[in-house]
Design a protein around this motif. Structure first.
Motif, PDB file in Angstrom:
ATOM      1  N   PHE A 122      -0.557  13.471  -2.387  1.00 37.95           N
ATOM      2  CA  PHE A 122       0.004  12.356  -1.628  1.00 37.95           C
ATOM      3  C   PHE A 122      -0.644  11.069  -2.130  1.00 37.95           C
ATOM      4  O   PHE A 122      -1.772  10.733  -1.762  1.00 37.95           O
ATOM      5  CB  PHE A 122      -0.288  12.583  -0.143  1.00 37.95           C
ATOM      6  N   SER A 123       0.070  10.354  -2.995  1.00 41.93           N
ATOM      7  CA  SER A 123      -0.460   9.124  -3.587  1.00 41.93           C
ATOM      8  C   SER A 123      -0.207   7.950  -2.649  1.00 41.93           C
ATOM      9  O   SER A 123       0.924   7.728  -2.208  1.00 41.93           O
ATOM     10  CB  SER A 123       0.207   8.856  -4.933  1.00 41.93           C
ATOM     11  N   THR A 124      -1.254   7.196  -2.349  1.00 40.47           N
ATOM     12  CA  THR A 124      -1.141   6.026  -1.479  1.00 40.47           C
ATOM     13  C   THR A 124      -1.873   4.856  -2.131  1.00 40.47           C
ATOM     14  O   THR A 124      -2.543   5.020  -3.155  1.00 40.47           O
ATOM     15  CB  THR A 124      -1.756   6.298  -0.094  1.00 40.47           C
ATOM     16  N   SER A 125      -1.756   3.692  -1.521  1.00 42.63           N
ATOM     17  CA  SER A 125      -2.431   2.512  -2.064  1.00 42.63           C
ATOM     18  C   SER A 125      -3.015   1.675  -0.933  1.00 42.63           C
ATOM     19  O   SER A 125      -2.438   1.584   0.154  1.00 42.63           O
ATOM     20  CB  SER A 125      -1.444   1.664  -2.877  1.00 42.63           C
ATOM     21  N   PHE A 126      -4.170   1.062  -1.205  1.00 36.49           N
ATOM     22  CA  PHE A 126      -4.728   0.096  -0.261  1.00 36.49           C
ATOM     23  C   PHE A 126      -3.835  -1.144  -0.168  1.00 36.49           C
ATOM     24  O   PHE A 126      -3.845  -1.851   0.831  1.00 36.49           O
ATOM     25  CB  PHE A 126      -6.124  -0.353  -0.720  1.00 36.49           C
ATOM     26  N   ASN A 127      -3.079  -1.382  -1.223  1.00 35.80           N
ATOM     27  CA  ASN A 127      -2.323  -2.621  -1.367  1.00 35.80           C
ATOM     28  C   ASN A 127      -0.860  -2.403  -0.998  1.00 35.80           C
ATOM     29  O   ASN A 127      -0.110  -1.763  -1.734  1.00 35.80           O
ATOM     30  CB  ASN A 127      -2.440  -3.117  -2.817  1.00 35.80           C
ATOM     31  N   ARG A 128      -0.437  -2.929   0.136  1.00 33.31           N
ATOM     32  CA  ARG A 128       0.942  -2.729   0.578  1.00 33.31           C
ATOM     33  C   ARG A 128       1.946  -3.340  -0.400  1.00 33.31           C
ATOM     34  O   ARG A 128       3.034  -2.799  -0.612  1.00 33.31           O
ATOM     35  CB  ARG A 128       1.133  -3.324   1.968  1.00 33.31           C
ATOM     36  N   SER A 129       1.598  -4.455  -1.009  1.00 34.36           N
ATOM     37  CA  SER A 129       2.528  -5.113  -1.932  1.00 34.36           C
ATOM     38  C   SER A 129       2.802  -4.249  -3.155  1.00 34.36           C
ATOM     39  O   SER A 129       3.908  -4.264  -3.701  1.00 34.36           O
ATOM     40  CB  SER A 129       1.972  -6.473  -2.364  1.00 34.36           C
ATOM     41  N   VAL A 130       1.804  -3.470  -3.595  1.00 30.70           N
ATOM     42  CA  VAL A 130       2.016  -2.552  -4.722  1.00 30.70           C
ATOM     43  C   VAL A 130       3.036  -1.491  -4.342  1.00 30.70           C
ATOM     44  O   VAL A 130       3.952  -1.167  -5.105  1.00 30.70           O
ATOM     45  CB  VAL A 130       0.682  -1.887  -5.143  1.00 30.70           C
ATOM     46  N   HIS A 143      -4.987   6.571 -14.587  1.00 31.72           N
ATOM     47  CA  HIS A 143      -4.410   5.986 -15.800  1.00 31.72           C
ATOM     48  C   HIS A 143      -3.820   4.609 -15.501  1.00 31.72           C
ATOM     49  O   HIS A 143      -3.639   3.793 -16.407  1.00 31.72           O
ATOM     50  CB  HIS A 143      -3.320   6.924 -16.344  1.00 31.72           C
ATOM     51  N   ILE A 144      -3.518   4.360 -14.190  1.00 30.38           N
ATOM     52  CA  ILE A 144      -2.938   3.074 -13.775  1.00 30.38           C
ATOM     53  C   ILE A 144      -3.844   2.484 -12.690  1.00 30.38           C
ATOM     54  O   ILE A 144      -3.539   2.557 -11.491  1.00 30.38           O
ATOM     55  CB  ILE A 144      -1.499   3.261 -13.239  1.00 30.38           C
ATOM     56  N   PRO A 145      -4.986   1.897 -13.056  1.00 30.64           N
ATOM     57  CA  PRO A 145      -5.962   1.440 -12.053  1.00 30.64           C
ATOM     58  C   PRO A 145      -5.455   0.316 -11.163  1.00 30.64           C
ATOM     59  O   PRO A 145      -5.951   0.134 -10.050  1.00 30.64           O
ATOM     60  CB  PRO A 145      -7.148   0.975 -12.912  1.00 30.64           C
ATOM     61  N   ASP A 146      -4.462  -0.450 -11.612  1.00 30.89           N
ATOM     62  CA  ASP A 146      -3.974  -1.585 -10.815  1.00 30.89           C
ATOM     63  C   ASP A 146      -3.270  -1.156  -9.536  1.00 30.89           C
ATOM     64  O   ASP A 146      -2.985  -1.996  -8.674  1.00 30.89           O
ATOM     65  CB  ASP A 146      -3.010  -2.444 -11.648  1.00 30.89           C
ATOM     66  N   ASP A 147      -2.963   0.134  -9.389  1.00 37.61           N
ATOM     67  CA  ASP A 147      -2.256   0.596  -8.192  1.00 37.61           C
ATOM     68  C   ASP A 147      -3.163   0.718  -6.966  1.00 37.61           C
ATOM     69  O   ASP A 147      -2.682   1.002  -5.866  1.00 37.61           O
ATOM     70  CB  ASP A 147      -1.604   1.961  -8.457  1.00 37.61           C
ATOM     71  N   ASP A 148      -4.491   0.537  -7.139  1.00 37.71           N
ATOM     72  CA  ASP A 148      -5.434   0.671  -6.007  1.00 37.71           C
ATOM     73  C   ASP A 148      -5.204   1.985  -5.264  1.00 37.71           C
ATOM     74  O   ASP A 148      -5.116   2.030  -4.029  1.00 37.71           O
ATOM     75  CB  ASP A 148      -5.272  -0.493  -5.016  1.00 37.71           C
ATOM     76  N   GLU A 149      -5.126   3.075  -6.000  1.00 40.77           N
ATOM     77  CA  GLU A 149      -4.639   4.335  -5.431  1.00 40.77           C
ATOM     78  C   GLU A 149      -5.709   5.115  -4.680  1.00 40.77           C
ATOM     79  O   GLU A 149      -6.856   5.224  -5.115  1.00 40.77           O
ATOM     80  CB  GLU A 149      -4.054   5.215  -6.543  1.00 40.77           C
ATOM     81  N   VAL A 150      -5.294   5.664  -3.534  1.00 41.50           N
ATOM     82  CA  VAL A 150      -6.070   6.669  -2.799  1.00 41.50           C
ATOM     83  C   VAL A 150      -5.245   7.947  -2.841  1.00 41.50           C
ATOM     84  O   VAL A 150      -4.092   7.965  -2.403  1.00 41.50           O
ATOM     85  CB  VAL A 150      -6.330   6.248  -1.345  1.00 41.50           C
ATOM     86  N   LEU A 151      -5.824   9.019  -3.372  1.00 37.22           N
ATOM     87  CA  LEU A 151      -5.087  10.271  -3.565  1.00 37.22           C
ATOM     88  C   LEU A 151      -5.530  11.299  -2.530  1.00 37.22           C
ATOM     89  O   LEU A 151      -6.723  11.575  -2.389  1.00 37.22           O
ATOM     90  CB  LEU A 151      -5.323  10.811  -4.979  1.00 37.22           C
TER      91      LEU A 151
END
Length: 730
Positions: A304-312, A348-356
């Motif tokens: 379940f891939s998520t992001s801290f950044n809602r705009s992303v 591989h895509i650090p700009d996504d601010d991802e929490v997995l």
């Protein structure tokens, strides 16, 4: 591999198996039948287990013992009895008949073809045969990537067996070369499917550069791994997921290490209430299942891939698509759960601010909004972490597999999935076949008992499990434990059939308690089991025997609680449940003061937990009210605890503004009305008629004229009017 002089391996190749496939070549002569070296190499790359037999008896024995999917090549020298005997084996996929006699047997072949559908063709040309075998092998391998049921779902019911299966994969001990097996199978699939050079090149790079520490980088890279792995997870493709087990385990280990470190940091800093976001498209059927009137909780099937950044997240979504779903997830980083972590530095895509998040994560559905697209607000739920820390790998493996018993006997488990899981386990650990098969029969028995309620068949399957466990050895602690528990299950089955059979379970449970290698967990489990055995026996004996068994049940349960209180691995949830069980036992023994004491202890312990399940607290309070009201006649105390129940139910069934579905509003309103009626009944029992009348009248003022009253709600209102009509005045 067979070592007989009459059996030899056809081809030389490395020892990495491909997916569960073998070729058996039955010929009356010992000689190399392959003349085309290129064809030979292609086949040996696809099929690792290739065996050559000249004796039908020896070949038959091999087929009986080895349950891999099998392609059988048979010389025309052998008569029809061979085909009639082998045709019924489920794992025989297809049979190829080839000429070694030099005779024209097309007519004979056509006769056999009518009788035996697994026979494919009669060959006189070996090269054609080998090419067809290559094609058949590739087709079989590709089938695991394309299941019959291709339905995909990101989410599932809260109590799904799938999460338990993922836990199994995360804790297995994979043999050397297992990653090579995955890579070779993927190469066959992609070469057969579309011969995509980019993917095949990526697989070559994956083969040379993959390490456990870069598993997440490979997972997040735009390549073959992400789509095929998550598709398998969403489809619940049990067989394919087993093949990917080592990669899932590597991702799990990385996330778990970070998760444990982050929990410690969060505890020190008192950090809480963080938020992440996720956007995705969902089928209409899955969206319907997510709505509030379905289960209040959900489990995710895939990573379940998520992001801290809602705009992303919103950048990847289409707000005008009615099947677009936006998840807003609250979580407390101090909370124990399956692992998750920020992977910004690993992705591989650090700009996504991802929490997995790992598959199997459990969430509570707080509320939702539909404005062009769907928006769901979720909250991460508490769940126990899964770790095995026995003194050796053998015990860790056993307890990992045995743990499947907690998940697989369920309404939504397919029988084929159980077969696949245990076939794969036996392939991976062939030396452990006896006890692995025992666990399988145990699970089948449990399904018969708990789901189908077919107790005689359940008993038969349980007995098969016991026989297999007995072959493991009488001194093996896991075997003793499982035999004791299964005899107990048989006892429950017999009890339901007006019989009893707990003595064997008692014998083995007592052996666990006194065993020199037993851990505190082993002893606590056996003490709990002994308590339950004596509780069950108390229901089927005379009065004196019944009282004696209740006292023994209390004694064993108190020892189990004492063990648990000194062991930090037991959660507050477990301890409060143990205390509640003691309250019930003392209630059966008519020791109501002790019963109330343990119910109150259970409430106090449970209330200290960060995550609380309100119905559990309600249940504990209801037990206390019943004793105060019906037995001790302490009405002030009964009223005090009934008022607490009312507060919990008002909290649980609060009519929040975001609840818009009529059926949800009706359901919550009915539960609230019932709660006020229950309080009024306590006042009536205490002969406090003024308070009873006020409670019922207040309920009518609030709900008598509510809109869209359900039929059940109308019956509650009528019941209130009847109570008021028949109620005496002070």
């Amino acid at each position: 591999m067979t070592t007989s002089e009459q059996t030899e391996l056809l081809f030389t190749h490395d020892q990495v198996k491909l997916e569960s496939l073998q070729l058996i070549w039955l010929n009356h002569q010992i000689k190399e039948p392959i003349t085309n070296i290129g064809v030979q190499q292609n086949l040996s790359e696809i099929i690792n287990d290739i065996h050559y037999f000249s004796s039908w008896d020896e070949c038959h024995q091999h087929i009986e013992k080895n349950i891999l999917t099998t392609l059988l090549v048979c010389s025309d020298i052998f008569d029809e009895s061979v085909y009639s005997e082998v045709h019924h084996f489920r794992h025989i996929h297809s049979i190829y008949m080839y000429s070694t006699s030099g005779e024209d047997k097309q007519v004979y072949f056509q006769e056999l073809l009518v009788k035996y559908s697994k026979i494919k063709r009669f060959y006189t040309n070996t090269e054609e045969l080998m090419k067809d075998l290559c094609s058949a092998a590739e087709s079989i391998i590709c089938q695991i990537f394309e299941p019959v049921d291709e339905t995909q779902s990101t989410t599932d019911n809260f109590s799904s067996w799938w999460a338990g299966y993922i836990d199994l994969l995360c804790h297995l001990q994979y043999p050397d070369g297992y990653l090579k097996r995955l890579i070779n199978t993927l190469k066959v699939y992609y070469r057969t499917k579309n011969n995509n050079k980019k993917i095949l090149d990526d697989l070559d790079e994956f083969e040379t550069t993959y390490q456990s520490k870069n598993a997440i980088r490979w997972y997040t890279r735009p390549s073959f791994l992400f789509p095929i792995l998550n598709k398998a997870l969403r489809q619940r493709n049990t067989e394919l997921l087993f093949l990917f087990g080592i990669v899932i385990q590597d991702i799990y280990k990385t996330l778990n290490n970070r998760f444990q470190e982050n929990r410690i940091l969060a505890e020190d800093s008192q950090a809480s209430n963080l938020k992440v976001y996720r956007s995705q498209l969902m089928s209409k059927e899955e969206i319907q299942r997510l709505k509030p009137y379905s289960d209040k909780y959900l489990t995710v099937n895939c990573f379940f891939s998520t992001s801290f950044n809602r705009s992303v997240v919103e950048m990847y979504s289409d707000p005008n698509n009615s099947q677009q779903v936006l998840f807003e997830i609250d979580y407390d980083p101090r909370l124990l759960s399956r692992p998750y972590a920020s992977i910004i530095d690993l992705s591989h895509i650090p700009d996504d601010d991802e929490v997995l998040f790992m598959p199997g994560m459990e969430f509570e559905k707080l509320d939702f909004l539909h404005d062009k697209c769907w928006k769901w607000h979720l909250k991460l739920q508490y769940s126990s972490s899964i770790e095995f820390s026995y003194e050796n790998d053998d015990r860790n493996l056993k307890n990992n597999v045995i743990r499947l018993k907690n998940f697989l006997p369920s309404y939504n488990t397919r029988a084929n999935d159980v077969d696949i899981i245990f076939r794969k386990l036996i392939e991976l650990f062939p030396n452990e076949q006896q006890w692995i098969s025992a666990v399988k029969w145990d699970i089948i028995g449990s399904h018969q008992e708990l789901i189908l309620e077919n107790y005689p068949l359940a008993i038969d399957n349980y007995k098969k499990a016991i026989q297999l466990w007995e072959t493991v050895g009488e001194s093996n602690i896991d075997a003793i434990n499982e035999i004791a528990r299964i005899y107990n299950e048989i006892g429950y089955c017999y009890q339901k059939l007006a019989d009893k059979n707990h003595d064997q379970s008692k014998k083995y449970s007592e052996a666990v308690v006194s065993h020199s290698t037993a851990t505190n967990s082993d002893r606590t489990g056996s003490l709990n089991r002994l308590s339950e055995i004596h509780l069950t026996k108390s229901k089927i004996g005379n009065t004196d025997e019944s009282n004696e068994n209740v006292l023994l049940a209390i004694s064993f349960k108190e020892k189990a609680l004492e063990n648990a209180l000194t062991d930090k691995t037991y959660t507050g949830h477990y301890i409060s449940e143990c205390m509640q069980r003691l309250g019930q036992l003392y209630e059966l023994n008519y020791n109501y003061d002790k019963a109330i004491h343990f119910y109150k202890e259970a409430i106090e312990r449970y209330s200290q937990e960060r995550e609380q399940y309100v119905p559990t607290l309600i249940y504990y309070h209801e037990k206390i009210v019943k004793i105060y009201l019906k037995v001790i006649k302490d009405y002030p105390q009964a009223i005090e605890y009934q008022l607490k129940i009312l507060q919990y139910k008002l909290q649980q069934y609060e009519l929040k503004p975001e609840i818009r579905e009529i059926r949800d509003i009706q359901y919550n309103r009915n539960r609230i009305m019932e709660s006020f009626v229950e309080l009024a009944d306590v006042y009536l029992e205490a002969k406090m008629y003024i308070l009873a009348r006020k409670t019922l009248n207040d309920t009518l003022i609030l709900y008598d004229h509510a809109e869209s009253q359900s039929e059940y709600g109308k019956r509650i209102i009528k019941n209130i009017h009847d109570k008021l009509k028949n109620m005496p005045f002070d």
